[in-house]
Design an enzyme around this catalytic site. Structure first.
Site, mmCIF file in Angstrom:
data_model
loop_
_atom_site.group_PDB
_atom_site.id
_atom_site.type_symbol
_atom_site.label_atom_id
_atom_site.label_comp_id
_atom_site.label_asym_id
_atom_site.label_seq_id
_atom_site.Cartn_x
_atom_site.Cartn_y
_atom_site.Cartn_z
ATOM 1 C CG ASN A 150 38.831 33.287 54.702
ATOM 2 O OD1 ASN A 150 38.866 32.067 54.900
ATOM 3 N ND2 ASN A 150 39.840 34.087 55.019
ATOM 4 C CG PHE B 118 44.036 44.480 57.701
ATOM 5 C CD1 PHE B 118 45.180 43.915 57.168
ATOM 6 C CD2 PHE B 118 44.095 45.781 58.168
ATOM 7 C CE1 PHE B 118 46.373 44.627 57.116
ATOM 8 C CE2 PHE B 118 45.284 46.506 58.119
ATOM 9 C CZ PHE B 118 46.422 45.931 57.585
ATOM 10 C CD GLU B 119 41.124 37.623 54.436
ATOM 11 O OE1 GLU B 119 41.907 37.876 53.517
ATOM 12 O OE2 GLU B 119 40.574 36.519 54.593
ATOM 13 C CB ALA B 120 40.131 39.469 60.299
#
Lengths: 256, 340, 340, 256
Positions: free
Chosen positions: C147, D49-51
């Site tokens: 990602n 959180f990665e987002a």
């Protein structure tokens, strides 16, 4: 209708900013030219400022490229990296620069006068974003008074790249292909750049200005276009809007 | 498809120094990681203090400083004045369009080195005589960069990297007096200058609102402050207003500086004066003109600094001195274009 | 000071392929510049159109696609369904947590290659059988990334660069099957992987509000969309609401996508359904479960797709099909935590 | 008080997240452990959180690391690059990962089962952000059931780096010095990593679990701490909060 040198240069510069193009400008004459263009010729000219302002409804002349006027009712209030990266990505068509010295290839000095970097005779404002804009925008325009001191064979410091040492030099240095100086608008004439040699080429002389006068105010040999025309003098509507709407307090045109 | 996969091939290349300038700060990303791991405050606790305490505790002689805002727009004037009052010495500065901020620190003789892009001019307002002299006389050692180069040096640090490839400065004397390295793209062979990551010892930023933990929101342009806040080893925040934590949480999309980047936060109303603060107050052009004028005569300047900096206890004293709320209200009218 | 200036020295280094994967898109920053100069719309004119027109005109078979949002959050479902209806073929996809979006395009057999970080799972919801099969059978060619690697590949492009140094993937099979290059820092010698800039042919992003020119604002997390919007050669925007230009100008700090990046803008209410749209509606977990269940039997899946995609005229037809406003209102209650 | 394996692992994991530290978690067990830690042991534990979600007031268990719960009344709603760059900059103390296979050095496979990358027997979800978090955060924790299939000598694909091939290997590969696997929490025991060899070392066995049971469920040779203790069983308050506040619908603990 009478006008001074500054008004002349701003009016002429404003005619080169086509509609639906993107320009990054600094304060002063460039900003005045962009505002005039927007009001008269290019209503959808997209003005950006290097500190982050994008497409403001400029209520008046900004004092700084980062003051709140530069993003008043703007489309976006972004950041310096955002503007610089938009230039590096190839989305910015025009920029406008000034400087203390310029050579025949359009290289600009705004850093120092003198021979020794560590002990300059005069320290000037410096690059700021000038080198970035002159490196990364497609077409660089300059507004500057013309005289032997400013238009010189060898400038003391290359702050911002023009065509450097001539054809292919920008590409050789790693600068984005296809970018470079476009027009130099002075108090005497409008100068372009020769496709072959990348040297300055006079395109039009301002009303009442002679070739001799231009030559004696230039420290290097100029090229001359096939048919050098006479620049259209500032029009009444240009001067009216410039004086009444763009710079009512004569911050800029007062210096002309 | 194949066309681009062909770009994956072994190449021997040479990295060459692109300039003869100095690197004033450590670009090493691993050492920065260890510093951030061990020194950056994870505790979400109250970090409110006073400007003088913050300057005493967090800024040491010899430190390298990064100042937020843009010249005379959203600058942390209160901290800059206090640095002058406390006589901080031998500081380094990142000079991407540092104008009034540079002028203040030069007046206080605080700086001895500068990564320089634009520092001696105040844009349309003219040039600072003392700033010019400091550089012409060699009192301040300089390395050349550009506004983009410096903002990308911050970004490299903010990303946790030790360098960033850039396409500016190439082929000029600006490059020749920089401290960049010449390199090429591993895929395309495009020539780049690699600029070293810039991790300042201290970042100083003025914001519109912050909570007591240091969560900050800025209205209008960010300039380079999002990256500066992340690159700085220590971070001092002054804010127009301290707000409850829930005000920050109501619009988390607006938060540009989370608390764990911040070491100290102080409420300083009109904290960017005489600079412009978007949506709050315009710059005080008369005061900036007076300052520039005072620079023409050493005695005038000494008197001016005595009156406005050395002779006042703190920033509120400065605000009283320049005309207090009556003057500040005029600047608010100007900013909001209220005709009076 | 000297310590760091010493880092400026000539070095011979070798760039080595760090993986055996493929580069599906051109990382060349100069070619991208020419494209942006000649093809990106500078005109601030109305760009509103229909989803089917936008997909017809702006997405060609074989194109490489970047999809905004995060899996089943703020995804441009209307455009994805229309791509399936129009039978787009041989598309490439950037797979940084592509979940339901990937599932839709696989169901339509639209994809033949994928830069892959996370695509066969729907996070806590389980795995997509057809997505797995498409990759296990080799129908979709893949190159491995992460990602972060993919978001930094977008960032490299957004910055106008051809590569970005990164510190992930190093030493793993993820690196071995990527298309990164091994390099080192010109200053510190720190080892990096260089990832190639990712300039997708088409970016597709769903936003909260946009004006008719394409100036866009997003509430909540941006995921990678700020960089994707800048990296994409063509950009299709769907928006929950079209708003007057002055609504954008009222809060310019919120604008993440300026009009000159945008080729088409379409108002699509509930446009992220069955995905979550922050502050608007929650994801429809029942519908997503039904879809996953249908994948267990080819006939069930065919019927499911007929019912929800092929058999409806457009996205509004889909919304009617899944229960219309009654169902959508339930999802709004869920998002806003209104007890009913 | 009775409990299942999932509840056991979540309760134990929650005890390792110290207050005033920063953790990036995914959905499922890791998020449950972080939420439990926040409610019981580390009220100021900072969850990312990665987002892009930073410090939310989690109203319930997120379904996705990018859904609106992950930034509900958050300190900041940022972006994926912002989170990943915060990890790369060295500000994130802990992360939590799962996986299909793990070896003695804590290398994790979440990409594929099989020998041929181009024709995998089973394609798994993939790295997502796992490789990034395992590469860039300081301490990596794993929550996973323990059996011969999962704990294997040679994993089919190294998705996320543990200590790779042993001492010095991470640094040799260019990964940030000082980072790496920290604890592995299974249904049988709590495993750390030996400073010298970087191999898995059993620190405590769960109540009722024998050394033999652990050995026969591990595909490689484990190291054993000087004095292997018995893990403290989940406490009543841990289970109550986990069941009533953290995961009332048993999304996660229902799988135990």
């Amino acid at each position: 209708m009478d006008y001074n040198d500054m008004e002349l240069m701003i009016c002429l510069a404003s005619r080169y900013l086509e509609d639906d193009s993107i320009v990054v400008v600094g304060t002063g004459a460039p900003c005045a030219a962009a505002m005039l263009a927007q009001k008269l010729y290019s209503p959808r000219l997209m003005i950006m400022f290097e500190a982050g302002g994008i497409g403001p409804m400029l209520p008046s002349m900004p004092i700084s490229v980062g003051d709140s006027r530069t993003f008043y009712r703007a489309l976006a209030a972004s950041s310096m990296p955002e503007i610089m990266e938009t230039c590096q990505r190839g989305l910015v068509d025009y920029t406008f620069l000034g400087g203390a010295q310029i050579d025949q290839y359009g290289n600009i000095n705004s850093t120092m006068i003198g021979k020794d970097y560590k002990a300059p005779k005069v320290r000037l404002p410096g690059s700021g974003g000038a080198n970035d804009l002159g490196s990364l925008c497609w077409k660089t325009m300059m507004i500057t008074p013309q005289d032997q001191r400013r238009f010189t064979e060898k400038i003391d410091f290359v702050t911002t790249p023009g065509y450097l040492t001539g054809p292919g030099a920008r590409e050789e240095a790693g600068l984005p292909p296809g970018s470079g100086p476009y027009k130099v608008i002075t108090n005497l004439c409008v100068i372009g750049f020769d496709d072959q040699t990348k040297r300055m080429k006079v395109e039009s002389m301002h009303p009442g200005i002679t070739k001799e006068k231009i030559v004696e105010n230039t420290g290097f040999e100029l090229l001359w276009a096939e048919n050098v025309t006479v620049s259209d003098a500032p029009k009444e509507d240009e001067l009216n809007i410039l004086r009444n709407e763009v710079d009512p307090y004569r911050y800029i045109i007062g210096r002309g | 498809m194949a066309e681009f996969t062909k770009l994956l091939k072994e190449k021997n290349v040479t990295y060459r120094p692109g300039g003869c300038g100095k690197i004033y700060t450590d670009p090493d990303a691993d050492r920065a990681r260890l510093y951030f791991r061990d020194q950056k405050p994870r505790k979400m606790v109250e970090k409110t203090t006073t400007v003088s305490e913050a300057v005493k505790k967090l800024i040491n002689d010899g430190d390298y400083i990064g100042v937020g805002g843009f010249g005379a727009n959203r600058i942390p004037t209160a901290v800059l004045h206090e640095m002058v009052r406390q006589g901080k010495k031998n500081l380094g500065l990142a000079g991407h369009t540092a104008t009034h901020d540079f002028q203040i620190l030069v007046a206080g003789k605080c700086i001895d080195r500068c990564d320089i892009a634009y520092v001696v001019g105040l844009e349309a307002r003219g040039l600072s005589k003392i700033a010019r002299t400091a550089i012409e006389s060699g009192v301040i050692d300089t390395t050349e960069w550009t506004n983009a180069a410096l903002t990308w040096r911050y970004k490299a640090a903010a990303m946790g990297l030790s360098f960033m490839p850039v396409r500016c400065m190439l082929g000029t004397d600006t490059q020749k007096y920089s401290a960049a390295m010449e390199m090429e793209c591993p895929f395309t062979g495009i020539k780049y200058l690699a600029v070293p990551a810039l991790y300042p010892d201290v970042g100083i930023i003025h914001v519109h609102r912050a909570d007591v933990y240091g969560n900050c929101q800025i209205d209008g342009i960010m300039v380079a402050d999002s990256d500066l806040a992340r690159a700085a080893k220590r971070l001092i925040i002054t804010t127009e207003r301290l707000v409850p934590n829930l005000v920050i949480r109501r619009e988390p999309t607006k938060t540009v500086i989370p608390y764990y980047l911040v070491d100290a936060v102080i409420e300083v109303p009109f904290g960017s004066y005489p600079g412009n603060m978007a949506y709050e107050y315009f710059s005080d052009e008369d005061h900036l003109r007076d300052w520039l004028k005072a620079e023409n005569d050493p005695e005038d300047l000494a008197a001016f600094l005595q009156r406005n900096i050395y002779g006042v206890k703190d920033f509120n004293g400065y605000l009283d001195q320049i005309g207090g709320m009556a003057r500040l209200q005029e600047l608010r009218y100007q900013e909001n274009m209220v005709e009076k």
